[in-house]
Design an enzyme around this catalytic site. Structure first.
Site, PDB file in Angstrom:
ATOM      1  N   GLY A  82      -7.937   7.471   8.000  1.00 53.41           N
ATOM      2  CA  GLY A  82      -8.180   7.685   9.417  1.00 53.41           C
ATOM      3  C   GLY A  82      -9.664   7.701   9.730  1.00 53.41           C
TER       4      GLY A  82
ATOM      5  CG  ASN B  48      -7.314   0.469   0.041  1.00 48.86           C
ATOM      6  OD1 ASN B  48      -7.623  -0.336  -0.829  1.00 48.86           O
ATOM      7  ND2 ASN B  48      -6.175   1.128   0.019  1.00 48.86           N
ATOM      8  CB  ILE B  49     -10.559  -2.259   5.535  1.00 49.26           C
ATOM      9  CG1 ILE B  49     -11.869  -2.202   4.752  1.00 49.26           C
ATOM     10  CG2 ILE B  49     -10.815  -2.281   7.035  1.00 49.26           C
ATOM     11  CD1 ILE B  49     -12.753  -1.016   5.078  1.00 49.26           C
TER      12      ILE B  49
ATOM     13  CG  ASP C  82      -2.082   0.924   1.145  1.00 52.24           C
ATOM     14  OD1 ASP C  82      -2.438   1.320   0.019  1.00 52.24           O
ATOM     15  OD2 ASP C  82      -2.662   1.261   2.199  1.00 52.24           O
ATOM     16  CG  HIS C  83      -1.080   5.042   0.318  1.00 50.27           C
ATOM     17  ND1 HIS C  83      -1.352   6.004  -0.628  1.00 50.27           N
ATOM     18  CD2 HIS C  83      -2.272   4.662   0.817  1.00 50.27           C
ATOM     19  CE1 HIS C  83      -2.655   6.202  -0.698  1.00 50.27           C
ATOM     20  NE2 HIS C  83      -3.243   5.402   0.162  1.00 50.27           N
TER      21      HIS C  83
ATOM     22  CB  THR D  37      -8.892   3.542  10.346  1.00 53.97           C
ATOM     23  OG1 THR D  37      -7.953   4.415   9.688  1.00 53.97           O
ATOM     24  CG2 THR D  37      -9.251   4.124  11.700  1.00 53.97           C
TER      25      THR D  37
END
Length: 286
Positions: A180, A229-230, A82-83, A232
């Site tokens: 977040g 996307n999960i 990710d990122h 937080t």
């Protein structure tokens, strides 16, 4: 089934308009639990790792955990970075065996982002891997990457030129979503997803999914958000479950770590399973 390319999972989800949870794990317990949820719910799954997790655990250890836990699994799963704004980390993970990467060059001018993304796509193809791209920062900081400044949107023509030039496999546009926990209900530009998909049909990645309403999830998935996307939500489930168990343990004065792990694991499985049901991926395997 077992481990498959990212595009194999997303092509079916995009065509049939369901969403696949892309869950950011951060240790062995969360990795094993989300995989267990996929098996229990007969759902495909995208397992994600942040750059922070890769650096804290080590890509070799992470990948060894992955191969061990996915050996013989009977649902399609894939491993995604990710990122990641760091080209050297992308190369490291591709060499280890990650199935896909998100090259996050959103802080760069679009022209330079495009140029470097073309290079990353070429590198990934050499490993049989896929690439997610983005040209706009998603508001919020996650695992040390990002900014709390509101993300600006590029014109549709700019986004389409990026897609046609780079040939990325998944695209993550900014639509008013944020990483977040949301402090108030987000106002999303869902039409932008429809506009992109209509002009250039490809799976869209929905970032900042934790905290959206069921109705928002369903609407965005129906428009083409095949990758959801999960991050937080998993962190909060993990920490709150641990806290509740430890508070109860303190009262009883019975300290048993394996019981803690079992309790947290079950809560993670239930959370992940509920998302698979909501997104429509549950029951897709078999």
């Amino acid at each position: 089934m077992s481990v498959v390319p990212l595009a194999d999972i997303l092509s079916d989800a995009f065509d049939k308009r369901y969403g696949v949870p892309a869950v950011n794990v951060f240790n062995d317990l969360t990795l094993e639990a989300v995989l267990a949820a996929a098996v229990e719910n007969a759902s495909p799954l995208i397992v994600q790792t942040s750059v922070k997790t890769v650096k804290s655990i080590g890509s070799d250890v992470l990948y060894a955990m992955w191969t061990s836990m996915t050996a013989g699994i009977d649902v399609p799963v894939t491993l995604h970075l990710d990122h990641c704004p760091e080209r050297e980390v992308i190369t490291e993970c591709l060499r280890q065996g990650w199935n896909s990467v998100l090259f996050d060059a959103s802080r760069l001018p679009v022209e330079e982002n495009t140029r470097q993304t073309v290079e990353v796509v070429a590198e990934a193809r050499g490993y049989g891997a896929h690439v997610e791209g983005e040209i706009e920062s998603i508001t919020g900081v996650e695992d040390g990457i990002g900014s709390d400044s509101t993300a600006a949107q590029q014109d549709l023509d700019v986004a389409l030129d990026f897609l046609r030039t780079t040939r990325v496999d998944v695209f993550a546009p900014a639509i008013g979503n944020a990483h977040g926990s949301y402090k108030q209900a987000p106002v999303l530009d869902a039409q932008r997803v429809s506009d992109i998909v209509a002009a250039y049909p490809l799976p869209i990645a929905l970032h900042g999914g934790s905290g959206l309403s069921d109705e928002q999830f369903r609407d965005l998935i129906s428009r083409g958000c095949a990758k959801v996307n999960i991050s937080t939500a998993l962190k909060e489930t993990y920490m709150k479950s641990s806290l509740a168990f430890l508070q109860a343990t303190e009262k009883k004065q019975k300290w048993d770590p394996p019981s803690l792990f079992r309790s947290v694991r079950q809560d993670v499985i239930e959370m992940t399973g509920s998302l698979m049901t909501l997104f429509g991926s549950a029951g897709r395997v078999g």
